[in-house]
Design a protein around this motif. Sequence first.
Motif, PDB file in Angstrom:
ATOM      1  N   ARG A 100       0.805  -1.224   0.000  1.00  0.00           N
ATOM      2  CA  ARG A 100       0.000   0.000   0.000  1.00  0.00           C
ATOM      3  C   ARG A 100       0.838   1.274   0.000  1.00  0.00           C
ATOM      4  O   ARG A 100       0.310   2.354  -0.201  1.00  0.00           O
ATOM      5  N   HIS A 101       2.127   1.166   0.239  1.00  0.00           N
ATOM      6  CA  HIS A 101       2.983   2.345   0.371  1.00  0.00           C
ATOM      7  C   HIS A 101       4.100   2.360  -0.662  1.00  0.00           C
ATOM      8  O   HIS A 101       5.203   2.835  -0.392  1.00  0.00           O
ATOM      9  N   ASP A 102       3.819   1.876  -1.847  1.00  0.00           N
ATOM     10  CA  ASP A 102       4.857   1.742  -2.873  1.00  0.00           C
ATOM     11  C   ASP A 102       5.464   3.092  -3.268  1.00  0.00           C
ATOM     12  O   ASP A 102       6.683   3.214  -3.394  1.00  0.00           O
ATOM     13  N   ILE A 103       4.642   4.100  -3.446  1.00  0.00           N
ATOM     14  CA  ILE A 103       5.165   5.414  -3.865  1.00  0.00           C
ATOM     15  C   ILE A 103       6.072   5.992  -2.783  1.00  0.00           C
ATOM     16  O   ILE A 103       7.172   6.477  -3.069  1.00  0.00           O
ATOM     17  N   GLN A 104       5.639   5.919  -1.518  1.00  0.00           N
ATOM     18  CA  GLN A 104       6.470   6.428  -0.430  1.00  0.00           C
ATOM     19  C   GLN A 104       7.777   5.657  -0.323  1.00  0.00           C
ATOM     20  O   GLN A 104       8.828   6.238  -0.058  1.00  0.00           O
ATOM     21  N   LEU A 105       7.712   4.317  -0.519  1.00  0.00           N
ATOM     22  CA  LEU A 105       8.931   3.516  -0.456  1.00  0.00           C
ATOM     23  C   LEU A 105       9.892   3.913  -1.571  1.00  0.00           C
ATOM     24  O   LEU A 105      11.098   4.026  -1.354  1.00  0.00           O
ATOM     25  N   ARG A 106       9.375   4.164  -2.772  1.00  0.00           N
ATOM     26  CA  ARG A 106      10.232   4.610  -3.887  1.00  0.00           C
ATOM     27  C   ARG A 106      10.853   5.968  -3.577  1.00  0.00           C
ATOM     28  O   ARG A 106      12.039   6.193  -3.832  1.00  0.00           O
ATOM     29  N   GLU A 107      10.063   6.871  -3.015  1.00  0.00           N
ATOM     30  CA  GLU A 107      10.598   8.187  -2.648  1.00  0.00           C
ATOM     31  C   GLU A 107      11.700   8.055  -1.604  1.00  0.00           C
ATOM     32  O   GLU A 107      12.780   8.635  -1.748  1.00  0.00           O
ATOM     33  N   ASP A 108      11.429   7.294  -0.553  1.00  0.00           N
ATOM     34  CA  ASP A 108      12.399   7.139   0.530  1.00  0.00           C
ATOM     35  C   ASP A 108      13.676   6.458   0.044  1.00  0.00           C
ATOM     36  O   ASP A 108      14.787   6.950   0.275  1.00  0.00           O
ATOM     37  N   THR A 109      13.525   5.337  -0.627  1.00  0.00           N
ATOM     38  CA  THR A 109      14.687   4.571  -1.072  1.00  0.00           C
ATOM     39  C   THR A 109      15.503   5.356  -2.090  1.00  0.00           C
ATOM     40  O   THR A 109      16.736   5.341  -2.055  1.00  0.00           O
ATOM     41  N   GLY A 110      14.836   6.045  -2.997  1.00  0.00           N
ATOM     42  CA  GLY A 110      15.544   6.880  -3.965  1.00  0.00           C
ATOM     43  C   GLY A 110      16.379   7.940  -3.274  1.00  0.00           C
ATOM     44  O   GLY A 110      17.546   8.161  -3.614  1.00  0.00           O
ATOM     45  N   ILE A 148      22.161 -10.237  -9.438  1.00  0.00           N
ATOM     46  CA  ILE A 148      22.006  -9.225  -8.401  1.00  0.00           C
ATOM     47  C   ILE A 148      21.061  -8.114  -8.848  1.00  0.00           C
ATOM     48  O   ILE A 148      20.640  -8.077  -9.998  1.00  0.00           O
ATOM     49  N   ALA A 149      20.738  -7.201  -7.936  1.00  0.00           N
ATOM     50  CA  ALA A 149      19.796  -6.114  -8.224  1.00  0.00           C
ATOM     51  C   ALA A 149      20.459  -5.046  -9.081  1.00  0.00           C
ATOM     52  O   ALA A 149      21.409  -4.411  -8.658  1.00  0.00           O
ATOM     53  N   HIS A 150      19.948  -4.863 -10.288  1.00  0.00           N
ATOM     54  CA  HIS A 150      20.464  -3.837 -11.188  1.00  0.00           C
ATOM     55  C   HIS A 150      19.456  -2.736 -11.449  1.00  0.00           C
ATOM     56  O   HIS A 150      19.799  -1.711 -12.000  1.00  0.00           O
ATOM     57  N   THR A 151      18.203  -2.960 -11.070  1.00  0.00           N
ATOM     58  CA  THR A 151      17.152  -1.988 -11.360  1.00  0.00           C
ATOM     59  C   THR A 151      16.478  -1.550 -10.069  1.00  0.00           C
ATOM     60  O   THR A 151      16.591  -2.208  -9.023  1.00  0.00           O
ATOM     61  N   LEU A 176      15.864  -3.779  -6.626  1.00  0.00           N
ATOM     62  CA  LEU A 176      16.287  -3.321  -5.306  1.00  0.00           C
ATOM     63  C   LEU A 176      15.114  -3.276  -4.333  1.00  0.00           C
ATOM     64  O   LEU A 176      15.218  -3.734  -3.197  1.00  0.00           O
ATOM     65  N   LEU A 177      13.985  -2.760  -4.786  1.00  0.00           N
ATOM     66  CA  LEU A 177      12.810  -2.695  -3.907  1.00  0.00           C
ATOM     67  C   LEU A 177      12.321  -4.088  -3.531  1.00  0.00           C
ATOM     68  O   LEU A 177      11.948  -4.332  -2.377  1.00  0.00           O
ATOM     69  N   ASP A 178      12.335  -5.017  -4.483  1.00  0.00           N
ATOM     70  CA  ASP A 178      11.951  -6.405  -4.173  1.00  0.00           C
ATOM     71  C   ASP A 178      12.888  -7.008  -3.129  1.00  0.00           C
ATOM     72  O   ASP A 178      12.450  -7.698  -2.206  1.00  0.00           O
ATOM     73  N   LEU A 179      14.178  -6.743  -3.267  1.00  0.00           N
ATOM     74  CA  LEU A 179      15.163  -7.249  -2.316  1.00  0.00           C
ATOM     75  C   LEU A 179      14.916  -6.676  -0.922  1.00  0.00           C
ATOM     76  O   LEU A 179      14.895  -7.412   0.072  1.00  0.00           O
ATOM     77  N   LEU A 180      14.690  -5.381  -0.849  1.00  0.00           N
ATOM     78  CA  LEU A 180      14.452  -4.751   0.454  1.00  0.00           C
ATOM     79  C   LEU A 180      13.147  -5.235   1.082  1.00  0.00           C
ATOM     80  O   LEU A 180      13.077  -5.444   2.292  1.00  0.00           O
ATOM     81  N   CYS A 210      25.891  -6.410   2.108  1.00  0.00           N
ATOM     82  CA  CYS A 210      25.878  -7.071   0.795  1.00  0.00           C
ATOM     83  C   CYS A 210      25.271  -6.151  -0.263  1.00  0.00           C
ATOM     84  O   CYS A 210      25.827  -5.987  -1.358  1.00  0.00           O
ATOM     85  N   THR A 211      24.140  -5.548   0.065  1.00  0.00           N
ATOM     86  CA  THR A 211      23.472  -4.659  -0.882  1.00  0.00           C
ATOM     87  C   THR A 211      24.358  -3.464  -1.218  1.00  0.00           C
ATOM     88  O   THR A 211      24.513  -3.097  -2.388  1.00  0.00           O
ATOM     89  N   ALA A 212      24.956  -2.843  -0.199  1.00  0.00           N
ATOM     90  CA  ALA A 212      25.834  -1.695  -0.443  1.00  0.00           C
ATOM     91  C   ALA A 212      27.052  -2.112  -1.273  1.00  0.00           C
ATOM     92  O   ALA A 212      27.489  -1.371  -2.165  1.00  0.00           O
ATOM     93  N   GLY A 213      27.586  -3.297  -1.019  1.00  0.00           N
ATOM     94  CA  GLY A 213      28.724  -3.776  -1.804  1.00  0.00           C
ATOM     95  C   GLY A 213      28.369  -3.979  -3.265  1.00  0.00           C
ATOM     96  O   GLY A 213      29.142  -3.624  -4.165  1.00  0.00           O
ATOM     97  N   GLU A 214      27.190  -4.558  -3.512  1.00  0.00           N
ATOM     98  CA  GLU A 214      26.736  -4.723  -4.894  1.00  0.00           C
ATOM     99  C   GLU A 214      26.583  -3.375  -5.581  1.00  0.00           C
ATOM    100  O   GLU A 214      27.029  -3.193  -6.712  1.00  0.00           O
ATOM    101  N   LEU A 215      25.956  -2.421  -4.902  1.00  0.00           N
ATOM    102  CA  LEU A 215      25.746  -1.098  -5.478  1.00  0.00           C
ATOM    103  C   LEU A 215      27.067  -0.393  -5.773  1.00  0.00           C
ATOM    104  O   LEU A 215      27.175   0.367  -6.737  1.00  0.00           O
TER     105      LEU A 215
END
Length: 200
Positions: free
Chosen positions: A72-82, A132-135, A139-143, A166-171
């Motif tokens: 239900r909070h996909d837009i907010q999650l995209r804003e925050d994670t971005g 690994i997460a490239h998009t 990344l959102l699916d992983l989180l 691990c995520t930060a290392g991949e990025l």
Amino acid sequence: MATLLQNTKKLSIPPLIEIQSATFAGSYANGVWWRLFGWREHGEVEAQGPLPESYLIDNLKVCARMNRFDERHDIQLREDTGFFLGMLHGGVLTSEGALRPEARTLVIIHTQDFREGYERGRKDYFTQYEEIAHTEHDLLDLLKARAEDNLYLGREQSTLRWAIGCTAGELSGRIFPMVKPQLSTYPALSSKQHTVLREA
């Protein structure tokens, strides 16, 4: 979606992942700008440079407490994670958009758990590139999967630090090329992965 971000200071930088939505792109650009210029324009005395490992971990925990990881909070999650990702990226850049010469890692690493995860993520980026997460969506699916495992809710802190490491290392693989000593410690790479190394 374009692979370059432009902010109000006319910097063009390739993002750490392929961005797929305008929401994520805008927040990412804001995060980069804030880390490079915003703190000065608002009179803060925060120094530029990489953020500590706790920045991403603590902010993801807040997102979990606010139920950002439910559907239900996909837009907010995209804003925050971005924004978080933009802040991390901006921390390793100069105000001209170049990589800071003293930056060696995407974040300042303080714990052994995070360091081990970070090294694992870098290894995965350069040896298992396709898995690994490239998009933004990856990344959102992983989180979201890690949130469902209750990692952001205060449990298993060593596991949480390792997983986010691990995520930060991949990025980091997109902006910090693998150095020769690291190459010798990892298994042979495919020709496609060698191409990625040359381009990084």
